[in-house]
Design a protein around this motif. Structure first.
Motif, PDB file in Angstrom:
ATOM      1  N   ARG A   8       0.888  -1.138   0.000  1.00  9.70           N
ATOM      2  CA  ARG A   8       0.000   0.000   0.000  1.00  9.70           C
ATOM      3  C   ARG A   8       0.935   1.197   0.000  1.00  9.70           C
ATOM      4  O   ARG A   8       1.948   1.199   0.683  1.00  9.70           O
ATOM      5  CB  ARG A   8      -0.847  -0.006   1.274  1.00  9.70           C
ATOM      6  CG  ARG A   8      -1.812   1.139   1.395  1.00  9.70           C
ATOM      7  CD  ARG A   8      -2.594   1.034   2.693  1.00  9.70           C
ATOM      8  NE  ARG A   8      -1.805   1.369   3.874  1.00  9.70           N
ATOM      9  CZ  ARG A   8      -1.516   2.608   4.266  1.00  9.70           C
ATOM     10  NH1 ARG A   8      -1.951   3.646   3.567  1.00  9.70           N
ATOM     11  NH2 ARG A   8      -0.801   2.821   5.337  1.00  9.70           N
ATOM     12  N   ARG A   9       0.602   2.195  -0.788  1.00  4.81           N
ATOM     13  CA  ARG A   9       1.515   3.332  -0.843  1.00  4.81           C
ATOM     14  C   ARG A   9       1.405   4.159   0.424  1.00  4.81           C
ATOM     15  O   ARG A   9       0.315   4.501   0.846  1.00  4.81           O
ATOM     16  CB  ARG A   9       1.194   4.209  -2.053  1.00  4.81           C
ATOM     17  CG  ARG A   9       1.697   3.567  -3.321  1.00  4.81           C
ATOM     18  CD  ARG A   9       1.727   4.557  -4.454  1.00  4.81           C
ATOM     19  NE  ARG A   9       1.891   3.808  -5.688  1.00  4.81           N
ATOM     20  CZ  ARG A   9       1.180   4.004  -6.774  1.00  4.81           C
ATOM     21  NH1 ARG A   9       0.254   4.943  -6.791  1.00  4.81           N
ATOM     22  NH2 ARG A   9       1.396   3.288  -7.841  1.00  4.81           N
ATOM     23  N   PRO A  10       2.558   4.501   1.032  1.00  8.64           N
ATOM     24  CA  PRO A  10       2.516   5.348   2.230  1.00  8.64           C
ATOM     25  C   PRO A  10       2.073   6.764   1.869  1.00  8.64           C
ATOM     26  O   PRO A  10       2.244   7.206   0.718  1.00  8.64           O
ATOM     27  CB  PRO A  10       3.958   5.337   2.720  1.00  8.64           C
ATOM     28  CG  PRO A  10       4.781   4.979   1.529  1.00  8.64           C
ATOM     29  CD  PRO A  10       3.921   4.125   0.645  1.00  8.64           C
ATOM     30  N   ARG A  11       1.473   7.451   2.821  1.00  5.63           N
ATOM     31  CA  ARG A  11       1.111   8.851   2.602  1.00  5.63           C
ATOM     32  C   ARG A  11       2.352   9.725   2.728  1.00  5.63           C
ATOM     33  O   ARG A  11       3.111   9.584   3.684  1.00  5.63           O
ATOM     34  CB  ARG A  11       0.084   9.306   3.643  1.00  5.63           C
ATOM     35  CG  ARG A  11      -1.315   8.806   3.404  1.00  5.63           C
ATOM     36  CD  ARG A  11      -2.154   9.035   4.639  1.00  5.63           C
ATOM     37  NE  ARG A  11      -1.558   8.352   5.801  1.00  5.63           N
ATOM     38  CZ  ARG A  11      -1.899   8.565   7.061  1.00  5.63           C
ATOM     39  NH1 ARG A  11      -2.828   9.451   7.348  1.00  5.63           N
ATOM     40  NH2 ARG A  11      -1.329   7.904   8.041  1.00  5.63           N
ATOM     41  N   ALA A  12       2.532  10.639   1.780  1.00  6.95           N
ATOM     42  CA  ALA A  12       3.644  11.590   1.856  1.00  6.95           C
ATOM     43  C   ALA A  12       3.138  12.814   2.595  1.00  6.95           C
ATOM     44  O   ALA A  12       2.685  13.784   1.995  1.00  6.95           O
ATOM     45  CB  ALA A  12       4.133  11.955   0.458  1.00  6.95           C
ATOM     46  N   GLU A  13       3.199  12.759   3.919  1.00  2.00           N
ATOM     47  CA  GLU A  13       2.649  13.852   4.730  1.00  2.00           C
ATOM     48  C   GLU A  13       3.537  14.142   5.927  1.00  2.00           C
ATOM     49  O   GLU A  13       3.995  13.227   6.606  1.00  2.00           O
ATOM     50  CB  GLU A  13       1.257  13.474   5.265  1.00  2.00           C
ATOM     51  CG  GLU A  13       0.141  13.679   4.274  1.00  2.00           C
ATOM     52  CD  GLU A  13      -1.183  13.145   4.800  1.00  2.00           C
ATOM     53  OE1 GLU A  13      -1.309  12.949   6.026  1.00  2.00           O
ATOM     54  OE2 GLU A  13      -2.084  12.929   3.975  1.00  2.00           O
ATOM     55  N   THR A  14       3.722  15.426   6.208  1.00  7.29           N
ATOM     56  CA  THR A  14       4.345  15.841   7.462  1.00  7.29           C
ATOM     57  C   THR A  14       3.435  15.400   8.600  1.00  7.29           C
ATOM     58  O   THR A  14       2.220  15.498   8.464  1.00  7.29           O
ATOM     59  CB  THR A  14       4.445  17.385   7.500  1.00  7.29           C
ATOM     60  OG1 THR A  14       4.625  17.870   6.179  1.00  7.29           O
ATOM     61  CG2 THR A  14       5.584  17.848   8.361  1.00  7.29           C
TER      62      THR A  14
END
Lengths: 493, 493
Positions: A8-14
């Motif tokens: 599952r693609r990880p979220r690119a989030e601070t």
């Protein structure tokens, strides 16, 4: 057993409450901190950098709540040491004072005494984030540990003024206001305020700015009815008890001597109050001798912020120029730094009281002020962009950029796919490039290149007359050898 | 319920594996990083500062082990959001590349492309600490994201050379060696090494420095018996398969052209190998055009470190001067920086391959090298200490220190208890003070002061003849007005 391993693609989030800082946001802060560090260093303060991680035990403040050791801090437990019981609780530091306390205790036999140190770096708070409130932010502190004399306070106040000026705040745009906790305690003594009542009295004293003398008199005695008819209960002081408190609040005179005389009347026969006034008088005298006059530092009894925490002199630096608030109203910029004397720094660890005094500069507040004043640019100058017309001649383009850099000019070669030239100019625009360099095969053959003034070009694009437009003043051809000279000339416009 | 609240003194200790940095340790590093940042900035790289905390999900590397999400990192779980399920796992970043990947994905529509950024700051590793191995340390990276052209690699290599020189490493004391993963893959192709065997072959290739050509030939074929009689099994390549590998390992020629020709022979007909050699040739050509000759950058097939991680050009900067190791033997200082091209940076987040290339400077290694070279002093100059003979005249002493500082001289007033003058001189000694200022009541009345040269004083104390001792050259009296002049003269000795 490993559970669900389905990709599952990880979220690119601070993470929530954290932020990223780009370009000039980073460099403007670093420049400011470097300048302040230079002032601190010149005053004999030594740098100290502790790690971001401390034991929860050393951080201390949170220990009473043993069931929730991480309230307010980011904390985790170390893995158990085999055969050694459960692991330590570690946490990210929440300020720079708690690590100083640990260092002052840990190295007490090795550090010079008094120990002057400055520290700058991120701290972390495990709090609910809000607009403009982040869970990681910078602090910038200087403290003197082990000096009982108010000469140490005077030194830090003078150093604070120097630091603000070094950062870029002009003299006249700031004022350091100095007060003393002992004076207020003397006033409470003179007013015969019982210890149990002191906190209530202090709370009303804090409202002086809002309600004025008459309002605070009501609040300290029988209470006050506001415009809506709501009744606020009074503290219940007698009329003759209120006198010293109001005398304290209205004691600011035309100069330090007048203020100190008024404070003398306010504290009456309290020896603690007299001691506080004597300290203020000494501080003012030392500062005057060092050349820090009332245009920079004044005794001002209205400084009450933090009085609860500090034990002696307290001070606050405030910026006096006006800005527009979010509703377009003028208001003073306000406080950017504060500090004072405190005595319980090392005691937790060693049982010994060690006198200390220090200052903390609000890094984000001061940076905002510098931006307001146009001293720290929100956007830094972009680089000169050398465009790529001919992929086989990358070495030539790199040589141009290297020449510009050798002359101290920020410069780079476009490194994307060069096929679409429009993309290269869009890139230069996004980078805030002031100048683009263009050299196609024909120009190379003739030994020339094109230098495009993108700042002028942008202005012409929106404002130029047809004649100006046709004359294309924003682009000039120059000999290859004249690259640095031509760019320097355009950048100096 | 709160448990045992009996007061117990906390331990004043740095957590295991963490350390504190004092004075010059902090400022020497900051100066070095500032100089490197200036080089990066001039090359068009923008600063990026992400927070120390990331979600474990974004950090990524540790995800496969879902039962132990904190292996290798310091991690903790956020408190559950009411009604929102369990909280996120957060962690301290373990390097600066993982946050770059997150930023490149998160802001991919806003960032310029290519995006050049540099980053400097602490990273954390949850590893067993050891001598000289800490769980928080600095990294200093520069990367170009989104540029497929090897011009981006050449740029970073040139910038690395500039950065080392800016930090204080002289030309001639360093060498950047460049190789290409594709060349090695081409060699494996030419040698008909099966994919399953490649890792075994690479492991032996890595031992070339230790065992030389003959030894590696044995390791790649039938095996090797060491001096103790122990047998190391061979990889089992046929004799004609070993040829290309050994040709690769011995391909370093007298200049880049010779090396590239030798590599050409080693890769035989492999088109991947030829592509790698062409890239190396382009990089060498661009660097030469920019003025980076073989005294600073060379093609060197022996750079194999990190070849597994990188996908194209790789490079390593090594310091070529000799130092003495802990056993007193001479050896080269060795590697201080390395980098190369990698393609999987953003793919985890977006599914798109984004080409990237970057360099990482080993901050502690480079600092150690600068200390070795005497460029970054382990001890900074202490301040001039103005001693206190007369507590009532603190203002005068502060004025002296302020005058010295205004002249750019680091100076401070002694702020401890002044009763014991010997303690003041001991303090000055502990601070590394070069000069002490002394003015008692009699000197003040005569308008003079004593200036004590502590450096000379210390030398005389151990080496002086009786005559020198009597003449007291280390202490001079001067008029109060000549303070700055006299101190300046002594400091310039």
């Amino acid at each position: 057993m490993a559970k669900d391993l389905k990709p599952r693609r990880p979220r690119a989030e601070t993470p929530k409450g954290f932020r990223d800082y780009f370009g000039a946001e980073v460099t403007a802060r670093q420049t400011m901190l470097d300048r302040i560090a230079q002032v601190y260093h010149r005053h004999g303060f030594d740098a100290l950098e502790t790690s971001g991680v401390e034991t929860v035990e050393a951080l201390g403040r949170f220990l009473p709540d043993v069931d929730r050791p991480n309230a307010g801090v980011f904390a985790w437990q170390e893995e158990a040491v085999p055969g050694g019981g459960s692991g330590d609780w570690l946490a990210l530091r929440y300020d720079l004072t708690a690590p100083l306390a640990r260092v002052a205790a840990q190295y007490r036999n090795d550090l010079p005494s008094p120990y002057r140190r400055y520290a700058m770096g991120p701290v972390w708070r495990n709090e609910k984030p809000g607009p403009g409130r982040f869970r990681q932010f910078y602090q910038c502190d200087a403290d003197t540990v082990g000096a009982a004399s108010v000469a140490a306070d005077a030194e830090i106040i003078a150093m604070l003024a120097d630091a603000l000026e070094a950062a870029g705040i002009e003299r006249g745009d700031y004022l350091v206001r100095v007060n003393n906790r002992k004076v207020l305690n003397g006033v409470l003594e003179a007013a015969r305020v019982a210890e149990a009542q002191a906190a209530d009295v202090l709370r009303q004293v804090d409202k002086f700015d809002k309600f004025g003398e008459a309002g605070v008199r009501q609040l300290l005695t029988t209470g006050r009815t506001d415009d809506s008819g709501a009744v606020i209960a009074g503290v219940g002081l007698a009329d003759d008890q209120v006198g010293p408190v109001l005398a304290f609040l209205t004691s600011k005179g035309a100069d330090n001597a007048a203020t100190l005389a008024n404070l003398g009347a306010a504290v009456g026969g309290s020896s603690l109050g007299a001691e506080g006034i004597d300290e203020l008088s000494q501080i003012a005298g030392m500062l005057a001798a060092m050349g820090y006059g009332p245009d920079r530092v004044v005794v001002d009894p209205s400084v009450v912020r933090g009085l609860g925490y500090y034990t002696g002199p307290v001070f606050e630096a405030e910026l006096t120029f006006e800005i527009l608030d979010e509703k377009g109203r003028k208001r003073q910029f306000g406080s950017v730094a504060g500090g004072g004397r405190y005595d319980d720094l090392v005691e937790r660890f060693t049982g010994q009281k060690v006198p200390a005094t220090g200052v903390s500069i609000g890094v984000d507040r001061l940076l905002a002020a510098l931006r307001e004043k146009g001293v720290a640019g929100a956007e830094a100058q972009g680089p000169v962009v050398v465009t790529v017309m001919d992929r086989d001649r990358m070495a030539d383009y790199h040589a141009m950029a290297a020449e510009l850099r050798a002359a101290g000019i920020r410069a780079e070669v476009y490194l994307g796919n060069p096929k679409n030239f429009g993309n290269q100019l869009k890139y230069a625009d996004k980078r805030g490039a002031p100048v683009a360099i263009i050299q196609g095969a024909d120009e190379a053959a003739r030994g020339v290149l094109q230098v495009k003034d993108l700042v002028l070009g942008a202005r012409i694009a929106t404002q130029a007359s047809v004649e100006e437009w046709k004359s294309q003043p924003a682009q000039v051809e120059c000999p290859r050898e004249a690259l640095v000279e031509t760019v320097t000339e355009i950048l100096s416009r």
